[in-house]
Design a protein around this motif. Structure first.
Motif, short mmCIF file in Angstrom:
data_model
loop_
_atom_site.label_atom_id
_atom_site.label_comp_id
_atom_site.label_asym_id
_atom_site.label_seq_id
_atom_site.Cartn_x
_atom_site.Cartn_y
_atom_site.Cartn_z
N THR A 61 -3.20 -16.56 -25.63
CA THR A 61 -3.78 -15.24 -25.85
C THR A 61 -2.89 -14.15 -25.28
O THR A 61 -2.72 -13.09 -25.89
N LEU A 62 -2.30 -14.38 -24.12
CA LEU A 62 -1.37 -13.40 -23.54
C LEU A 62 -0.12 -13.23 -24.41
O LEU A 62 0.37 -12.11 -24.61
N VAL A 63 0.39 -14.33 -24.94
CA VAL A 63 1.55 -14.26 -25.83
C VAL A 63 1.19 -13.50 -27.10
O VAL A 63 1.96 -12.66 -27.58
N TYR A 64 0.00 -13.76 -27.63
CA TYR A 64 -0.46 -13.03 -28.81
C TYR A 64 -0.57 -11.53 -28.52
O TYR A 64 -0.24 -10.70 -29.36
N ALA A 65 -1.06 -11.18 -27.33
CA ALA A 65 -1.19 -9.76 -26.98
C ALA A 65 0.17 -9.07 -26.99
O ALA A 65 0.30 -7.96 -27.50
N LEU A 66 1.17 -9.72 -26.45
CA LEU A 66 2.52 -9.17 -26.47
C LEU A 66 3.04 -9.05 -27.90
O LEU A 66 3.57 -8.00 -28.29
N ALA A 67 2.85 -10.09 -28.69
CA ALA A 67 3.31 -10.07 -30.08
C ALA A 67 2.58 -9.02 -30.90
O ALA A 67 3.20 -8.30 -31.70
N ILE A 68 1.29 -8.88 -30.70
CA ILE A 68 0.52 -7.89 -31.44
C ILE A 68 0.94 -6.48 -31.04
O ILE A 68 1.06 -5.59 -31.88
N GLY A 69 1.19 -6.28 -29.75
CA GLY A 69 1.66 -4.97 -29.30
C GLY A 69 2.99 -4.59 -29.93
O GLY A 69 3.18 -3.46 -30.40
N LEU A 70 3.93 -5.53 -29.95
CA LEU A 70 5.23 -5.26 -30.58
C LEU A 70 5.08 -5.02 -32.08
O LEU A 70 5.71 -4.12 -32.64
N SER A 71 4.24 -5.80 -32.72
CA SER A 71 4.08 -5.63 -34.16
C SER A 71 3.38 -4.31 -34.50
O SER A 71 3.71 -3.66 -35.50
N MET A 72 2.44 -3.89 -33.67
CA MET A 72 1.77 -2.60 -33.91
C MET A 72 2.74 -1.45 -33.74
O MET A 72 2.73 -0.50 -34.53
N ALA A 73 3.60 -1.54 -32.73
CA ALA A 73 4.60 -0.49 -32.52
C ALA A 73 5.58 -0.44 -33.70
O ALA A 73 5.87 0.65 -34.22
N ALA A 74 6.04 -1.59 -34.12
CA ALA A 74 6.97 -1.64 -35.26
C ALA A 74 6.30 -1.14 -36.53
O ALA A 74 6.90 -0.39 -37.30
N THR A 75 5.06 -1.52 -36.73
CA THR A 75 4.32 -1.08 -37.91
C THR A 75 4.15 0.43 -37.92
O THR A 75 4.33 1.08 -38.96
N ALA A 76 3.83 1.01 -36.78
CA ALA A 76 3.64 2.46 -36.71
C ALA A 76 4.94 3.20 -37.01
O ALA A 76 4.94 4.19 -37.75
N ILE A 77 6.04 2.71 -36.46
CA ILE A 77 7.32 3.39 -36.68
C ILE A 77 7.76 3.26 -38.14
O ILE A 77 8.17 4.23 -38.76
N VAL A 78 7.64 2.06 -38.68
CA VAL A 78 8.05 1.84 -40.08
C VAL A 78 7.11 2.60 -41.02
O VAL A 78 7.56 3.20 -42.00
N ALA A 79 5.81 2.61 -40.72
CA ALA A 79 4.86 3.33 -41.57
C ALA A 79 5.14 4.82 -41.59
O ALA A 79 4.99 5.47 -42.63
#
Length: 124
Positions: free
Chosen positions: A79-97
């Protein structure tokens, strides 16, 4: 005055559209519909992850109580690893969007590749 509630029929229609994965324009139209449509895949993924953990516990419970405790501990770390991955993916998604919204597809592509290498760097 228009009702803000989604009917049962609309819910399944939106679910079907979101599940098929067709490309859609979310920058115009109802913001509630856009958020709902974007949330459906995330909700399904989290539901499947929970089911995966329950099935793990079901099978391991036949071995011993210690095995169930081990699954509980590893699921916490995952769950902690997922939290890190989700945070990175949300940041990348926001920038790309943002770049896609600005119709800067080349810039979005560049940022996407940089985000990909950042994720690889975090995995090493």
């Amino acid at each position: 005055m228009q009702s803000n509630k989604i009917s049962f029929k609309q819910f399944f229609q939106y679910f079907k559209i979101a599940f098929t994965g067709k490309e859609q324009e979310f920058t115009s139209g109802s913001i509630r519909r856009a958020v709902f449509m974007l949330a459906i895949p995330m909700i399904l993924e989290m539901l499947m992850e929970s089911i995966f953990a329950l099935v793990d516990i079901l099978y391991v419970s036949r071995v011993s109580v210690n095995a169930v405790a081990t699954i509980g501990l590893t699921e916490s770390v995952i769950t902690l690893v997922y939290a890190l991955a989700i945070g990175l993916s949300m940041a990348a998604t926001a920038i790309v969007a943002r770049r896609v919204g600005e119709h800067d597809i080349k810039g979005a592509s560049t940022l996407l590749s940089k985000s990909f290498f950042l994720v690889l760097l975090c995995l090493l």
